[in-house]
Motif scaffolding. Structure first.
Motif, mmCIF file in Angstrom:
data_model
loop_
_atom_site.group_PDB
_atom_site.id
_atom_site.type_symbol
_atom_site.label_atom_id
_atom_site.label_comp_id
_atom_site.label_asym_id
_atom_site.label_seq_id
_atom_site.Cartn_x
_atom_site.Cartn_y
_atom_site.Cartn_z
ATOM 1 N N ILE A 81 -44.042 10.533 -1.449
ATOM 2 C CA ILE A 81 -44.878 9.915 -0.412
ATOM 3 C C ILE A 81 -46.218 9.511 -1.011
ATOM 4 C CG2 ILE A 81 -45.509 12.243 0.369
ATOM 5 C CD1 ILE A 81 -46.089 10.938 3.109
ATOM 6 N N PHE A 82 -46.679 8.330 -0.619
ATOM 7 C CA PHE A 82 -47.910 7.760 -1.164
ATOM 8 C C PHE A 82 -48.994 7.723 -0.086
ATOM 9 C CE2 PHE A 82 -44.358 6.235 -3.544
ATOM 10 C CZ PHE A 82 -44.792 6.090 -4.854
ATOM 11 N N SER A 83 -50.200 8.140 -0.445
ATOM 12 C CA SER A 83 -51.358 8.048 0.451
ATOM 13 C C SER A 83 -52.566 7.650 -0.400
ATOM 14 C CB SER A 83 -51.613 9.385 1.153
ATOM 15 O OG SER A 83 -52.213 10.310 0.259
ATOM 16 N N SER A 84 -53.734 7.614 0.211
ATOM 17 C CA SER A 84 -54.954 7.329 -0.542
ATOM 18 C C SER A 84 -55.625 8.635 -0.961
ATOM 19 C CB SER A 84 -55.922 6.499 0.307
ATOM 20 O OG SER A 84 -56.434 7.283 1.374
ATOM 21 N N ASN A 93 -53.489 6.306 6.139
ATOM 22 C CA ASN A 93 -52.961 7.639 5.834
ATOM 23 C C ASN A 93 -52.177 8.240 6.995
ATOM 24 O OD1 ASN A 93 -54.001 7.969 3.130
ATOM 25 N ND2 ASN A 93 -56.020 8.122 4.031
ATOM 26 N N SER A 94 -52.669 8.049 8.205
ATOM 27 C CA SER A 94 -51.983 8.635 9.367
ATOM 28 C C SER A 94 -50.590 8.033 9.547
ATOM 29 C CB SER A 94 -52.811 8.427 10.640
ATOM 30 O OG SER A 94 -53.045 7.051 10.889
ATOM 31 N N ASN A 95 -50.432 6.741 9.239
ATOM 32 C CA ASN A 95 -49.107 6.113 9.338
ATOM 33 C C ASN A 95 -48.137 6.697 8.316
ATOM 34 O OD1 ASN A 95 -49.792 4.397 11.435
ATOM 35 N ND2 ASN A 95 -50.377 2.715 10.098
ATOM 36 N N ALA A 96 -48.631 6.910 7.094
ATOM 37 C CA ALA A 96 -47.784 7.491 6.052
ATOM 38 C C ALA A 96 -47.403 8.924 6.402
ATOM 39 C CB ALA A 96 -48.508 7.444 4.707
ATOM 40 N N ILE A 97 -48.364 9.694 6.905
ATOM 41 C CA ILE A 97 -48.098 11.090 7.277
ATOM 42 C C ILE A 97 -47.118 11.159 8.441
ATOM 43 C CG2 ILE A 97 -49.154 13.160 8.285
ATOM 44 C CD1 ILE A 97 -51.642 12.539 6.570
ATOM 45 N N ARG A 98 -47.248 10.235 9.383
ATOM 46 C CA ARG A 98 -46.324 10.220 10.534
ATOM 47 C C ARG A 98 -44.890 9.969 10.054
ATOM 48 N NH1 ARG A 98 -44.351 5.985 12.935
ATOM 49 N NH2 ARG A 98 -45.970 4.608 12.092
ATOM 50 N N LEU A 99 -44.710 9.007 9.156
ATOM 51 C CA LEU A 99 -43.375 8.736 8.619
ATOM 52 C C LEU A 99 -42.843 9.933 7.829
ATOM 53 C CD1 LEU A 99 -43.229 5.048 7.331
ATOM 54 C CD2 LEU A 99 -42.128 6.041 9.315
ATOM 55 N N PHE A 100 -43.742 10.586 7.097
ATOM 56 C CA PHE A 100 -43.345 11.763 6.325
ATOM 57 C C PHE A 100 -42.862 12.882 7.252
ATOM 58 C CE2 PHE A 100 -44.810 15.897 4.562
ATOM 59 C CZ PHE A 100 -43.889 16.001 3.527
ATOM 60 N N VAL A 173 -41.718 7.077 0.816
ATOM 61 C CA VAL A 173 -42.476 6.826 2.041
ATOM 62 C C VAL A 173 -43.828 6.244 1.626
ATOM 63 C CG1 VAL A 173 -43.525 7.826 4.094
ATOM 64 C CG2 VAL A 173 -41.355 8.735 3.253
ATOM 65 N N TYR A 174 -44.131 5.032 2.092
ATOM 66 C CA TYR A 174 -45.377 4.388 1.682
ATOM 67 C C TYR A 174 -45.738 3.263 2.647
ATOM 68 C CZ TYR A 174 -42.424 0.587 -0.141
ATOM 69 O OH TYR A 174 -41.527 -0.442 -0.245
ATOM 70 N N ASN A 175 -46.922 2.700 2.453
ATOM 71 C CA ASN A 175 -47.374 1.544 3.227
ATOM 72 C C ASN A 175 -47.184 0.284 2.389
ATOM 73 O OD1 ASN A 175 -48.762 2.435 5.881
ATOM 74 N ND2 ASN A 175 -49.604 3.861 4.371
ATOM 75 N N PRO A 185 -45.756 0.505 7.369
ATOM 76 C CA PRO A 185 -45.202 1.772 6.861
ATOM 77 C C PRO A 185 -43.696 1.641 6.636
ATOM 78 C CG PRO A 185 -46.529 2.109 8.855
ATOM 79 C CD PRO A 185 -46.293 0.641 8.735
ATOM 80 N N LEU A 186 -43.224 2.072 5.463
ATOM 81 C CA LEU A 186 -41.816 1.912 5.120
ATOM 82 C C LEU A 186 -41.213 3.225 4.610
ATOM 83 C CD1 LEU A 186 -41.623 -1.478 3.182
ATOM 84 C CD2 LEU A 186 -40.986 -1.047 5.551
ATOM 85 N N LYS A 187 -39.907 3.365 4.858
ATOM 86 C CA LYS A 187 -39.104 4.433 4.263
ATOM 87 C C LYS A 187 -37.974 3.755 3.504
ATOM 88 C CE LYS A 187 -38.429 6.206 8.364
ATOM 89 N NZ LYS A 187 -37.931 7.058 9.470
#
Length: 292
Positions: A81-84, A93-100, A173-175, A185-187
């Protein structure tokens, strides 16, 4: 009602904040242009690599690879999973965490030790630690300076673990950077690799007359790991581009909001000052009338 001194202090505070957000927007814009330039330089290599792989696959219709083995029972998974590394980038970041979290809920039936988490970025690393989950390392520096060698190390670990059946599936999982204003946001499934259609999307004909040594299957087997490494690196740069785009937009919005607040405070200050002056004049007039 706020005094003139309080309003003046708020105006000074908002102006100071506006200078900061404006500077951050310019920095993010410069970083965005830089990472876009890197992406433009890398894409021709990745596209050509995938073109050659597709051409070879078209000529070897019965080819199978251990990296494309789809296992009936998923006993262990890896999630990259990728974030900043910093905030002030909107919902990035919240979108990536939600997908995670959604992805984690899909594998809640698995033992915790069978979920291998590779957090790339400080924000997701902090979230993983606070959630009591176990990460497979710290990769904060990759988000600040996208590095192919660092990504290659992760890709090689994932490939080796998959071949040794320590993991049965790898997901990303990333944006995704769609435009400066839109980050999606993609998986995505990383392993087992899914061979796409053997048609080139650029409309060019499939080339099957390559002269290769030692043979096509050997070349394909060497190209697949290369394509996986380049895929992971492309995702890293995609996420980094989306981050800078999100920060640019967020800081532009913050700067615009600060300008609106300044206008409202200036109007409020002028009204308050006018009322104060009027009140003082009335006191003076009232006093002079009393002396007559």
């Amino acid at each position: 009602m706020a005094s003139l001194k309080e309003i003046k202090g708020r105006i000074a505070s908002v102006k100071s904040t506006q200078k900061i957000t404006s500077a951050m927007k310019m920095v993010a814009s410069a970083k965005l242009r830089k990472i876009q330039s890197q992406v433009e330089n890398f894409l021709p290599y990745q596209n050509r690599l995938m073109r050659i792989l597709q051409d070879f696959l078209a000529s070897e219709m019965d080819f199978t690879s251990p990296l494309s083995e789809k296992r009936e029972e998923i006993k262990a998974v890896a999630i990259v999973i990728f974030s900043s590394n910093s905030s002030l980038c909107g919902a990035f970041n919240s979108n990536a965490i939600r997908l995670f979290q959604e992805k984690m809920s899909e594998y809640k039936h698995l033992p915790e030790e069978n979920i291998h988490i590779y957090p790339i970025g400080k924000k997701i690393e902090d979230f993983v630690i606070k959630s009591g989950l176990h990460s497979k390392g710290s990769y904060i520096e990759l988000m600040d300076k996208p590095d192919f060698e660092g990504v290659k190390t992760i890709a090689d670990i994932l490939i080796q673990d998959f071949l040794e059946k320590k993991i049965d599936k790898v997901e990303l999982v990333y944006n995704h950077f769609k435009s400066t204003a839109v980050q999606v946001p993609l998986k995505e499934q990383f392993l087992p690799i899914i061979f796409g259609k053997t048609e080139n999307g650029d409309g060019q004909e499939i080339m099957t007359d390559y002269i290769v040594e030692p043979d096509r299957k050997t070349i394909i087997e060497s190209l697949i790991p290369k394509s996986l490494r380049s895929k992971l690196y492309a995702v890293l740069m995609d996420s980094s581009t989306a981050e800078q785009a999100a920060r640019t937009v967020a800081m532009q919005i913050a700067t615009d909001n600060a300008e609106e607040i300044l206008e409202d405070l200036t109007v409020q200050y002028n009204k308050q000052r006018q009322q104060t002056i009027t009140s003082e004049l009335l006191d003076i007039i009232g006093g002079s009338e009393a002396l007559k």
